[in-house]
Motif scaffolding. Structure first.
Motif, PDB file in Angstrom:
ATOM      1  N   UNK A  17       2.780  -0.905  -7.127  1.00 50.83           N
ATOM      2  CA  UNK A  17       3.053   0.447  -6.656  1.00 50.83           C
ATOM      3  C   UNK A  17       4.129   0.504  -5.590  1.00 50.83           C
ATOM      4  N   UNK A  18       5.173  -0.317  -5.739  1.00 49.31           N
ATOM      5  CA  UNK A  18       6.183  -0.436  -4.676  1.00 49.31           C
ATOM      6  C   UNK A  18       6.977   0.847  -4.457  1.00 49.31           C
ATOM      7  N   UNK A  19       7.043   1.733  -5.452  1.00 50.87           N
ATOM      8  CA  UNK A  19       7.801   2.979  -5.275  1.00 50.87           C
ATOM      9  C   UNK A  19       7.124   3.933  -4.297  1.00 50.87           C
ATOM     10  N   UNK A  20       5.859   3.644  -3.965  1.00 48.40           N
ATOM     11  CA  UNK A  20       5.133   4.521  -3.037  1.00 48.40           C
ATOM     12  C   UNK A  20       4.839   3.847  -1.700  1.00 48.40           C
ATOM     13  N   UNK A  21       5.520   2.744  -1.411  1.00 48.96           N
ATOM     14  CA  UNK A  21       5.359   2.127  -0.097  1.00 48.96           C
ATOM     15  C   UNK A  21       5.860   3.064   0.989  1.00 48.96           C
ATOM     16  N   UNK A  22       5.235   3.092   2.164  1.00 48.32           N
ATOM     17  CA  UNK A  22       4.144   2.219   2.612  1.00 48.32           C
ATOM     18  C   UNK A  22       2.753   2.708   2.248  1.00 48.32           C
ATOM     19  N   UNK A  23       2.625   3.864   1.539  1.00 48.44           N
ATOM     20  CA  UNK A  23       1.298   4.395   1.226  1.00 48.44           C
ATOM     21  C   UNK A  23       0.455   3.400   0.433  1.00 48.44           C
ATOM     22  N   UNK A  24       1.117   2.581  -0.413  1.00 53.46           N
ATOM     23  CA  UNK A  24       0.392   1.667  -1.291  1.00 53.46           C
ATOM     24  C   UNK A  24       0.317   0.246  -0.746  1.00 53.46           C
ATOM     25  N   UNK A  25       0.634   0.072   0.521  1.00 53.51           N
ATOM     26  CA  UNK A  25       0.515  -1.262   1.113  1.00 53.51           C
ATOM     27  C   UNK A  25      -0.935  -1.742   1.087  1.00 53.51           C
ATOM     28  N   UNK A  26      -1.868  -0.842   1.373  1.00 47.00           N
ATOM     29  CA  UNK A  26      -3.285  -1.204   1.407  1.00 47.00           C
ATOM     30  C   UNK A  26      -4.128  -0.407   0.420  1.00 47.00           C
ATOM     31  N   UNK A  27      -3.555   0.653  -0.138  1.00 48.92           N
ATOM     32  CA  UNK A  27      -4.294   1.510  -1.074  1.00 48.92           C
ATOM     33  C   UNK A  27      -3.653   1.410  -2.455  1.00 48.92           C
ATOM     34  N   UNK A  28      -4.401   1.045  -3.504  1.00 44.98           N
ATOM     35  CA  UNK A  28      -3.824   1.007  -4.848  1.00 44.98           C
ATOM     36  C   UNK A  28      -3.235   2.356  -5.231  1.00 44.98           C
ATOM     37  N   UNK A  29      -2.076   2.347  -5.897  1.00 40.80           N
ATOM     38  CA  UNK A  29      -1.452   3.625  -6.268  1.00 40.80           C
ATOM     39  C   UNK A  29      -2.353   4.443  -7.177  1.00 40.80           C
ATOM     40  N   UNK A  30      -3.216   3.758  -7.936  1.00 42.94           N
ATOM     41  CA  UNK A  30      -4.110   4.472  -8.843  1.00 42.94           C
ATOM     42  C   UNK A  30      -5.171   5.283  -8.097  1.00 42.94           C
ATOM     43  N   UNK A  31      -5.340   5.029  -6.790  1.00 45.54           N
ATOM     44  CA  UNK A  31      -6.295   5.788  -5.992  1.00 45.54           C
ATOM     45  C   UNK A  31      -5.623   6.900  -5.188  1.00 45.54           C
ATOM     46  N   UNK A  32      -4.311   7.056  -5.350  1.00 46.26           N
ATOM     47  CA  UNK A  32      -3.656   8.188  -4.707  1.00 46.26           C
ATOM     48  C   UNK A  32      -4.187   9.476  -5.336  1.00 46.26           C
ATOM     49  N   UNK A  64      -9.350  -4.344  -5.266  1.00 45.97           N
ATOM     50  CA  UNK A  64     -10.809  -4.245  -5.251  1.00 45.97           C
ATOM     51  C   UNK A  64     -11.297  -2.827  -4.990  1.00 45.97           C
ATOM     52  N   UNK A  65     -10.474  -2.007  -4.333  1.00 54.00           N
ATOM     53  CA  UNK A  65     -10.890  -0.642  -4.022  1.00 54.00           C
ATOM     54  C   UNK A  65     -11.132   0.179  -5.283  1.00 54.00           C
ATOM     55  N   UNK A  66     -10.477  -0.170  -6.385  1.00 58.08           N
ATOM     56  CA  UNK A  66     -10.709   0.547  -7.639  1.00 58.08           C
ATOM     57  C   UNK A  66     -12.132   0.289  -8.118  1.00 58.08           C
ATOM     58  N   UNK A  67     -12.562  -0.966  -8.035  1.00 51.99           N
ATOM     59  CA  UNK A  67     -13.936  -1.300  -8.415  1.00 51.99           C
ATOM     60  C   UNK A  67     -14.928  -0.596  -7.489  1.00 51.99           C
ATOM     61  N   UNK A  68     -14.614  -0.546  -6.202  1.00 51.41           N
ATOM     62  CA  UNK A  68     -15.487   0.143  -5.249  1.00 51.41           C
ATOM     63  C   UNK A  68     -15.604   1.629  -5.574  1.00 51.41           C
ATOM     64  N   UNK A  69     -14.505   2.220  -6.011  1.00 49.21           N
ATOM     65  CA  UNK A  69     -14.519   3.658  -6.312  1.00 49.21           C
ATOM     66  C   UNK A  69     -15.525   3.992  -7.404  1.00 49.21           C
ATOM     67  N   UNK A  70     -15.677   3.104  -8.369  1.00 48.70           N
ATOM     68  CA  UNK A  70     -16.585   3.372  -9.483  1.00 48.70           C
ATOM     69  C   UNK A  70     -17.959   2.742  -9.293  1.00 48.70           C
ATOM     70  N   UNK A  71     -18.252   2.319  -8.082  1.00 48.64           N
ATOM     71  CA  UNK A  71     -19.552   1.740  -7.748  1.00 48.64           C
ATOM     72  C   UNK A  71     -20.405   2.793  -7.033  1.00 48.64           C
ATOM     73  N   UNK A  72     -21.656   2.457  -6.776  1.00 49.04           N
ATOM     74  CA  UNK A  72     -22.536   3.321  -5.995  1.00 49.04           C
ATOM     75  C   UNK A  72     -22.139   3.218  -4.523  1.00 49.04           C
ATOM     76  N   UNK A  73     -21.966   4.350  -3.865  1.00 44.63           N
ATOM     77  CA  UNK A  73     -21.680   4.381  -2.422  1.00 44.63           C
ATOM     78  C   UNK A  73     -22.969   4.801  -1.721  1.00 44.63           C
ATOM     79  N   UNK A  74     -23.865   3.834  -1.526  1.00 44.58           N
ATOM     80  CA  UNK A  74     -25.214   4.170  -1.083  1.00 44.58           C
ATOM     81  C   UNK A  74     -25.230   4.918   0.250  1.00 44.58           C
ATOM     82  N   UNK A  75     -24.502   4.395   1.249  1.00 42.91           N
ATOM     83  CA  UNK A  75     -24.535   5.025   2.571  1.00 42.91           C
ATOM     84  C   UNK A  75     -24.014   6.461   2.505  1.00 42.91           C
ATOM     85  N   UNK A  76     -22.906   6.656   1.798  1.00 40.94           N
ATOM     86  CA  UNK A  76     -22.324   7.987   1.670  1.00 40.94           C
ATOM     87  C   UNK A  76     -23.294   8.932   0.969  1.00 40.94           C
TER      88      UNK A  76
END
Length: 294
Positions: A17-32, A64-76
């Motif tokens: 996702x280099x075209x969206x740097x620096x937004x995608x430095x730590x966040x996958x572009x697919x989660x924008x 890994x954040x993509x996998x987290x997005x589709x997991x159970x967020x128990x605390x939330x």
């Protein structure tokens, strides 16, 4: 004989996702987000609407954040429930281990290689491919339209989209044969043709239903354009071995791999939302009135 049902979809999400740097430095572009849902969520929703049962995500390091997005967020979820909050916004974000598979593409060898990484899960079934940054917006969704057509004609089926000829050098392009309504026979495919050489203005905007034989071709395929293993080259090798069509999508397409397309998608969807449309229209009008023409 009726073709096998399309039950699996591959989502290539390993890119940097280099075209969206620096937004995608730590966040996958697919989660924008487009308004309030990430791009990958729209893609999965499209697959679910089409009857897809198994989502196969081809990921890379830092995704890994993509996998987290589709997991159970128990605390939330527990906190929201305790406060009496509505949890409907999280609908569709839970994918169980039975219908979500994550595979890591260890080397950046291109789209064709990413698809090949899913070969053991695909087996001998036809399967869908959805590129999340190609945001296809319509009802029914693009993949639903394609699955319905595939049930009738079988073979290989790709989404086809008309663009101005000067844009064709950025895409895979169809060499068209006979046309029948929304269906176009595919006689050939060219990946990113040089300006002025494209056989048509029908491009491939990131939706495919392919026969499993494509995996055998990708297994032995050499690198193509850009030094990568190109999916377009593998599909071209299957032309003439069975039915191969392009389906013109009835709906809108936003190229969210580009900044302009991403901003356009956000504005377009915000203007469709009953809770936002009136305010967004006023904001846009005020901004245009206050901004000098370039």
């Amino acid at each position: 004989m009726k073709s096998k049902a399309v039950r699996k979809a591959v989502f290539p999400v390993a890119g940097l996702g280099t075209r969206f740097l620096p937004a995608t430095k730590a966040v996958p572009k697919e989660l924008l987000p487009v308004v309030d849902r990430p791009l990958i969520q729209y893609a999965v929703d499209e697959a679910l609407e089409a009857g897809i049962e198994t989502m196969i995500f081809i990921t890379g390091r830092g995704k890994n954040a993509i996998e987290d997005h589709f997991d159970v967020a128990y605390e939330l979820e527990a906190t929201q429930k305790a406060r009496g909050k509505d949890l409907s916004a999280l609908e569709g974000t839970r994918l169980t281990p039975g219908n979500a598979i994550f595979i890591r593409q260890q080397e950046p060898l291109g789209l064709g290689h990413a698809i090949w990484c899913a070969r053991d899960v695909i087996g001998d079934e036809p399967f869908a491919i959805i590129l999340p940054d190609e945001f296809m917006h319509g009802s029914p969704g693009c993949m639903r339209q394609m699955v319905d057509a595939h049930e009738q004609i079988g073979g290989n089926l790709i989404c086809a989209l008309e663009v101005p000829m000067e844009q064709t050098s950025s895409y895979g392009v169809i060499d068209p044969g006979a046309r029948n309504g929304a269906l176009t026979e595919v006689k050939g495919l060219v990946e990113k043709p040089a300006p002025g050489t494209a056989p048509s203005n029908l491009i491939l905007p990131g939706r495919y239903i392919l026969r499993p034989e494509v995996m055998t071709i990708l297994e032995r395929q050499e690198k193509g354009a850009g030094g990568e293993i190109q999916l377009t080259d593998a599909m071209a090798a299957m032309i003439g071995q069975g039915a191969f069509h392009g389906l013109t999508f009835t709906g809108q397409r936003f190229d969210c791999g580009s900044k302009i397309g991403y901003v356009e998608a956000n504005l377009a969807l915000a203007l469709e939302r009953p809770d936002m449309a009136a305010d967004m229209r006023k904001i846009a009008e005020n901004l245009l009135a206050a901004t000098p023409a370039a």
